[in-house]
Design a protein around this motif. Structure first.
Motif, short mmCIF file in Angstrom:
data_model
loop_
_atom_site.label_atom_id
_atom_site.label_comp_id
_atom_site.label_asym_id
_atom_site.label_seq_id
_atom_site.Cartn_x
_atom_site.Cartn_y
_atom_site.Cartn_z
N TYR A 95 8.54 -32.02 -9.34
CA TYR A 95 7.90 -30.81 -9.85
C TYR A 95 6.39 -30.84 -9.66
O TYR A 95 5.75 -29.80 -9.62
CB TYR A 95 8.25 -30.63 -11.32
CG TYR A 95 9.73 -30.49 -11.52
CD1 TYR A 95 10.38 -29.30 -11.24
CD2 TYR A 95 10.50 -31.56 -11.95
CE1 TYR A 95 11.75 -29.17 -11.38
CE2 TYR A 95 11.88 -31.44 -12.10
CZ TYR A 95 12.49 -30.25 -11.81
OH TYR A 95 13.84 -30.12 -11.94
N LYS A 96 5.83 -32.02 -9.52
CA LYS A 96 4.39 -32.10 -9.31
C LYS A 96 3.99 -31.58 -7.95
O LYS A 96 2.93 -30.99 -7.78
CB LYS A 96 3.94 -33.56 -9.47
CG LYS A 96 2.43 -33.74 -9.36
CD LYS A 96 2.04 -35.19 -9.58
CE LYS A 96 0.54 -35.37 -9.49
NZ LYS A 96 0.13 -36.77 -9.69
N ARG A 97 4.85 -31.78 -6.95
CA ARG A 97 4.48 -31.41 -5.59
C ARG A 97 5.07 -30.07 -5.16
O ARG A 97 4.83 -29.64 -4.04
CB ARG A 97 4.95 -32.50 -4.62
CG ARG A 97 6.44 -32.73 -4.62
CD ARG A 97 6.87 -33.72 -3.56
NE ARG A 97 8.26 -34.14 -3.75
CZ ARG A 97 8.63 -35.30 -4.25
NH1 ARG A 97 7.71 -36.17 -4.62
NH2 ARG A 97 9.90 -35.61 -4.39
N ASN A 98 5.86 -29.42 -6.01
CA ASN A 98 6.50 -28.18 -5.60
C ASN A 98 6.32 -27.13 -6.69
O ASN A 98 6.93 -27.22 -7.76
CB ASN A 98 7.99 -28.42 -5.32
CG ASN A 98 8.63 -27.24 -4.60
OD1 ASN A 98 8.71 -26.15 -5.13
ND2 ASN A 98 9.07 -27.48 -3.38
N ALA A 99 5.47 -26.15 -6.41
CA ALA A 99 5.14 -25.14 -7.42
C ALA A 99 6.33 -24.24 -7.73
O ALA A 99 6.51 -23.81 -8.87
CB ALA A 99 3.95 -24.30 -6.95
N SER A 100 7.13 -23.93 -6.71
CA SER A 100 8.24 -23.00 -6.95
C SER A 100 9.32 -23.64 -7.83
O SER A 100 9.92 -22.96 -8.67
CB SER A 100 8.84 -22.55 -5.62
OG SER A 100 9.39 -23.63 -4.91
N LYS A 101 9.57 -24.94 -7.68
CA LYS A 101 10.57 -25.59 -8.54
C LYS A 101 10.05 -25.73 -9.97
O LYS A 101 10.84 -25.72 -10.92
CB LYS A 101 10.95 -26.96 -7.98
CG LYS A 101 11.75 -26.88 -6.67
CD LYS A 101 12.43 -28.18 -6.37
CE LYS A 101 13.60 -28.42 -7.30
NZ LYS A 101 14.69 -27.47 -7.14
N THR A 102 8.73 -25.87 -10.11
CA THR A 102 8.18 -25.91 -11.46
C THR A 102 8.47 -24.63 -12.20
O THR A 102 8.67 -24.63 -13.43
CB THR A 102 6.66 -26.15 -11.38
OG1 THR A 102 6.41 -27.34 -10.64
CG2 THR A 102 6.07 -26.29 -12.77
N ARG A 103 8.53 -23.50 -11.49
CA ARG A 103 8.80 -22.22 -12.14
C ARG A 103 10.18 -22.19 -12.79
O ARG A 103 10.38 -21.49 -13.77
CB ARG A 103 8.68 -21.08 -11.12
CG ARG A 103 7.34 -20.38 -11.07
CD ARG A 103 6.22 -21.27 -10.69
NE ARG A 103 4.92 -20.61 -10.75
CZ ARG A 103 3.78 -21.22 -10.52
NH1 ARG A 103 3.77 -22.50 -10.22
NH2 ARG A 103 2.63 -20.57 -10.58
N GLU A 104 11.13 -22.93 -12.24
CA GLU A 104 12.45 -23.00 -12.87
C GLU A 104 12.37 -23.65 -14.24
O GLU A 104 13.01 -23.20 -15.20
CB GLU A 104 13.40 -23.78 -11.97
CG GLU A 104 13.61 -23.16 -10.59
CD GLU A 104 14.49 -24.01 -9.70
OE1 GLU A 104 15.00 -25.05 -10.20
OE2 GLU A 104 14.67 -23.67 -8.52
N ILE A 105 11.57 -24.70 -14.35
CA ILE A 105 11.39 -25.35 -15.65
C ILE A 105 10.65 -24.43 -16.61
O ILE A 105 10.97 -24.35 -17.80
CB ILE A 105 10.63 -26.68 -15.47
CG1 ILE A 105 11.44 -27.63 -14.57
CG2 ILE A 105 10.37 -27.34 -16.82
CD1 ILE A 105 12.78 -28.02 -15.12
N LEU A 106 9.64 -23.72 -16.12
CA LEU A 106 8.87 -22.82 -16.97
C LEU A 106 9.74 -21.69 -17.52
O LEU A 106 9.57 -21.26 -18.67
CB LEU A 106 7.68 -22.25 -16.20
CG LEU A 106 6.68 -23.26 -15.62
CD1 LEU A 106 5.49 -22.54 -15.02
CD2 LEU A 106 6.24 -24.25 -16.69
N THR A 107 10.67 -21.21 -16.71
CA THR A 107 11.60 -20.18 -17.18
C THR A 107 12.47 -20.71 -18.32
O THR A 107 12.69 -20.02 -19.33
CB THR A 107 12.48 -19.70 -16.03
OG1 THR A 107 11.65 -19.20 -14.96
CG2 THR A 107 13.41 -18.59 -16.48
N ALA A 108 12.95 -21.93 -18.16
CA ALA A 108 13.75 -22.54 -19.23
C ALA A 108 12.92 -22.75 -20.49
O ALA A 108 13.41 -22.56 -21.62
CB ALA A 108 14.34 -23.87 -18.75
N CYS A 109 11.65 -23.10 -20.33
CA CYS A 109 10.77 -23.31 -21.48
C CYS A 109 10.52 -22.00 -22.23
O CYS A 109 10.41 -22.00 -23.47
CB CYS A 109 9.45 -23.92 -21.03
SG CYS A 109 9.60 -25.57 -20.35
N ALA A 110 10.39 -20.90 -21.50
CA ALA A 110 10.20 -19.61 -22.15
C ALA A 110 11.40 -19.28 -23.04
O ALA A 110 11.24 -18.76 -24.16
CB ALA A 110 9.98 -18.52 -21.10
#
Length: 852
Positions: free
Chosen positions: A265-280
């Motif tokens: 997730y540190k090197r891929n911004a688009s995959k980080t968005r999947e985690i952020l959606t779950a956090c919301a």
């Protein structure tokens, strides 16, 4: 990158030095495979290195297509690396197998850790907020650190352990004002000094971030820390703001901070968005005690891309967060939120007409608050940016002055909803709320609370403290609904034999005013946010009563119908529009009837495939802010060959200069040259003067072909604009190239689509009223005169020792950090529709030219 020897130097070869030979061997080992192309491992290493240094610039959009391609490249390289490893025997094979399993399970590890952290944070914030809110009214004699509920635990009649600060009410009034002012001052000061992004709700910004927008620092550790510290202070200050919206912000901050420790997730911004959606989803789950409602809220409101795996991870993250919160049991009641309630009576069909009335109120409330809050936000951004701390402090003081006399405004909003939701039979009777003799007084008090809280929400939401609008809106709806329920109950008792009330049983209470408050809260929340399904599920999880799903659906449906009459989108969407963020709403449908050629940028800065010197490329990067450049065969024919991003080009140049001495006049090649080019006889080189030795020394050509994207997303000029917007919504590219018969015709970005959309909407709606600016000027002048009058009075009373206006003036700026959002301009129908996207100078807060 491979290097070429220039033709003049080929005629006069010299023996390279040892460092040059070492560099040459390293480049050959990294760059060349037997067929002359780059090796697969080298491509992966270059991609990894670019991803490591590539941090999307602030206020830009990520390229989902590029990130997806990089992730596929990483997976292919890992499969090649692990080829045959499972046939190995011994520790090496098992170690690789464990590494592969860990890489595949990183997502579940992250969501588990994030969910647990969100649940812990929410539990502690609930406890601290409850204590700070109660300390304004009194203290516990047995243990000062206990709030009123814990201090009076088990006492059914009276509570001698909990005492007000004084038996003389003016002293209590003064201490109430003092605590409110101190809490607001502390909250605003910490936000200003350490994390300006901690102010506000954060939902509108998170929607844009999940969609691919980049706001550096908005989800950082300092924002998380300051938001968690200042949120209880802001709630306890009595400001008409809530913690449910900020709960989503600190939850997403938690996910971003924790995911940074995992390489995927540190090197891929688009995959980080999947985690952020779950956090919301987890943020809403702990705010309302509703894990399913949180997932639906994330689907309905937050995410523009919600695949099945994201939904499952969102559910799991919300489940872990609520489980941890339930284990902490912050209220000692088994409830996840204070205003959770259970109803044991059903409703009657004759009440539907009153439910419809509540739904109409919810739609009108949302439209009214959004309209006037945006005007208040515009006034705040224009005149009060320099006085953020003073504004929040005075708002808290004024709110305390107005709210203390009213029994429903004096207490915390969540406690107020808990009281209003309860049934009279078997529930707590707060200040005689359920007594028939107090019915009209209570109705008038609730009406006053509804009007006053609405006004306070309009002026408070958007001040520079952590501030949400969920709970204030629900509190307003609850007070209005309870008032309607009391009036319906009075009507029934006045005419018990009327045929309209024939469905009522004689010995059972017919009307339950608490259910009207509950439905009013749902209506107001739906009206301000323009959400439907998630509201119904959240309310169902709050009550656990299946019998009230149908009334809730009726109320929310009526609210949605009324709200849509006054415009699309809730307060979060309006704030996106107000701040000028580049966001294409996937819920909107457009019918422009124009091709993309009418929207695209035709004058494009391009890079020729050959002939451009390294010095010229560096000058182009220094003089432009564009995020990428199309590569063409030559600038005359404009035959499209590919596209190269700004970061990739900058990295290629830096790598070239790092690994070998390159002349500034070296020719740059952006496509693979013919193999015969190096073998062709060359013309004798012109004589080199002493001054030109430095420019002529080193490599004379550089190959950048591996850094370009040879297949950029391209469309035909006659493609409808609506289709291009769908491509942006569903695929998420940063830029789309427009080509006609292989020739570059232009570029189109999200910003270009939005500019055209706002231009069309401006033609269909009325223009900006200049009278609004005149009234704002008059209001600001009145506020200045009032401030001068107060300063003069204090100066005269203190004998000249206290000068309140000493620092006030055009040059006064409160100490601390500036909020970058204050530099953004609202998209007005009479403006040029400037939209923030990838080419802004954030330090100065001004918009630069559009990308070409």
């Amino acid at each position: 990158m491979t290097s070429r020897s220039s033709k003049p130097l080929a005629q006069n070869p010299r023996r390279p030095s040892l460092p040059e030979r070492a560099i040459s061997r390293r480049l050959s080992a990294l760059s060349i495979r037997p067929d002359g192309g780059p090796t697969g491992s080298t491509e992966h290493e270059l991609t990894e290195e670019i991803a490591e240094i590539k941090r999307y610039e602030d206020f830009t959009t990520i390229d989902w297509v590029q990130d997806a391609a990089q992730e596929q490249s990483r997976r292919r390289a890992r499969r090649k690396q692990n080829a045959g490893v499972f046939e190995l025997k011994g520790s090496l094979g098992w170690r690789r197998r464990l590494e592969d399993t860990y890489d595949a399970g990183q997502a579940w590890i992250v969501v588990t850790l994030v969910g647990a952290a969100i649940g812990l944070n929410a539990g502690f914030l609930n406890i601290i907020t409850e204590w700070l809110s109660d300390i304004k009214l009194g203290y516990c004699t047995t243990a000062f650190y206990l709030n009123e509920n814990f201090c009076c635990w088990g006492d059914e009649k009276g509570c001698p352990e909990w005492r007000p600060w004084s038996s003389f009410w003016p002293v209590n009034y003064f201490l109430y004002l003092l605590f409110s002012t101190i809490f607001a001052l502390a909250s605003a000061s910490l936000v200003k000094a350490f994390a300006p992004y901690a102010a506000g709700s954060g939902i509108s910004e998170i929607k844009c971030i999940i969609a691919g927008f980049v706001m550096k620092g908005f989800l950082g550790f300092w924002t998380l820390l300051i938001k968690s510290i200042c949120l209880p202070l802001a709630i306890a200050s009595g400001l008409s703001v809530g913690k449910e919206g900020p709960s989503v912000h600190y939850a997403v901050c938690t996910g971003n901070v924790i995911s940074r420790f995992f390489g995927k997730y540190k090197r891929n911004a688009s995959k980080t968005r999947e985690i952020l959606t779950a956090c919301a989803a987890a943020g809403v789950a702990v705010a309302f005690g509703s894990p399913i409602g949180g997932v639906l809220f994330s689907l309905e409101e937050m995410s523009s891309y919600f695949p099945l795996k994201t939904m499952w991870r969102s559910y799991f993250c919300a489940l872990v967060a609520t489980a941890v919160l339930a284990a902490m049991n912050p209220f000692w009641t088994g409830q996840l939120v204070m205003f959770e309630v259970r109803y044991d009576r059903s409703w009657h069909f004759f009440e539907i007409i009153f439910f419809i009335l509540i739904g109409v109120f919810g739609g009108l409330y949302g439209a009214f608050v959004m309209k006037w809050n945006l005007r208040a936000q515009a006034f705040r951004k224009k005149y009060l940016t320099k006085y953020a701390i003073l504004e929040a402090t005075l708002l808290a003081t004024g709110t305390a002055i107005l709210c203390f006399p009213n029994m429903f405004l004096r207490i915390d909003m969540t406690e107020s909803m808990e009281i209003l939701f309860l049934e009279c039979e078997g529930g707590r009777d707060y200040e005689g709320l359920c007594e028939a003799k107090n019915r009209w007084r209570m109705a008038l008090s609730l009406a006053f609370a509804t009007v006053m809280r609405t006004f306070l929400v309009i002026v408070s939401y958007g001040c520079k403290v952590p501030a949400g609008i969920f709970v204030p809106s629900m509190a307003i709806g609850a007070s209005f609904g309870r008032m309607v329920g009391i009036l319906v109950q009075a009507l029934h008792e006045a005419f018990p034999q009327a045929r309209y009330f024939a469905a009522c049983q004689p010995d059972v209470p017919c009307i339950t005013p608490g259910t009207y408050a509950f439905l009013g809260a749902a209506a107001a929340l739906s009206g301000i946010m323009h959400i439907t399904v998630s509201v119904v599920v959240i309310m169902f999880e709050l009550t656990g009563a299946l019998t009230y799903i149908l009334p809730t659906m009726i109320v929310v449906g009526v609210t949605k119908a009324v709200s849509d009459r006054f415009g699309k989108g809730g307060i979060a969407d309006r704030m996106i529009w107000f701040n000028g963020f580049p966001f294409l709403d996937n819920k909107e449908e457009h019918a422009f009837g124009v091709p993309v050629s009418q929207v695209m940028i035709s004058e494009v800065t391009t890079l020729p495939s050959s002939g451009f010197t390294l010095k010229a490329v560096e000058q182009l990067l220094a003089q432009s802010k564009y995020q990428g450049f199309p590569v063409v065969e030559d600038r005359t024919s404009k035959i499209l060959l590919g596209y190269i991003g700004r970061t990739e080009l900058r990295y290629a140049i830096d790598r070239t200069r790092k690994e070998g001495f390159v002349s500034s006049n070296a020719k740059c090649f952006f496509t693979q040259p013919p193999s015969t080019a190096l073998q062709a006889p060359s013309i004798a080189a012109p004589p080199i003067t002493f001054d030109a030795i430095e420019d002529a020394a080193g490599q004379q050509s550089v190959d950048f072909s591996r850094f370009i994207d040879p297949t950029p997303l391209s469309v035909h000029p006659r493609l409808p604009l609506e289709t291009v917007m769908e491509l942006f919504k569903k695929m998420g590219p940063r830029v789309i190239v427009v080509e006609y018969r292989g020739r570059l015709a232009g570029l189109v970005t999200v910003k270009d689509c939005l500019k055209y959309q706002f231009k069309v909407e401006a033609q269909e709606t009325s223009t900006h009223d200049p009278a609004i600016d005149i009234r704002q000027e008059k209001l600001w002048g009145l506020m200045n005169r009032g401030a001068d009058w107060v300063a003069d009075k204090v100066l005269s009373v203190s004998g000249g020792r206290i000068k309140l206006g000493a620092g006030r003036g055009s040059g006064f700026v409160e100490p601390g950090l500036d909020d970058p959002r204050d530099q953004l301009s609202p998209i007005l129908t009479s403006s040029r529709h400037d939209i923030l996207e990838g080419t802004e100078d954030v330090d100065r807060g001004v918009e630069l030219q559009a990308r070409r």
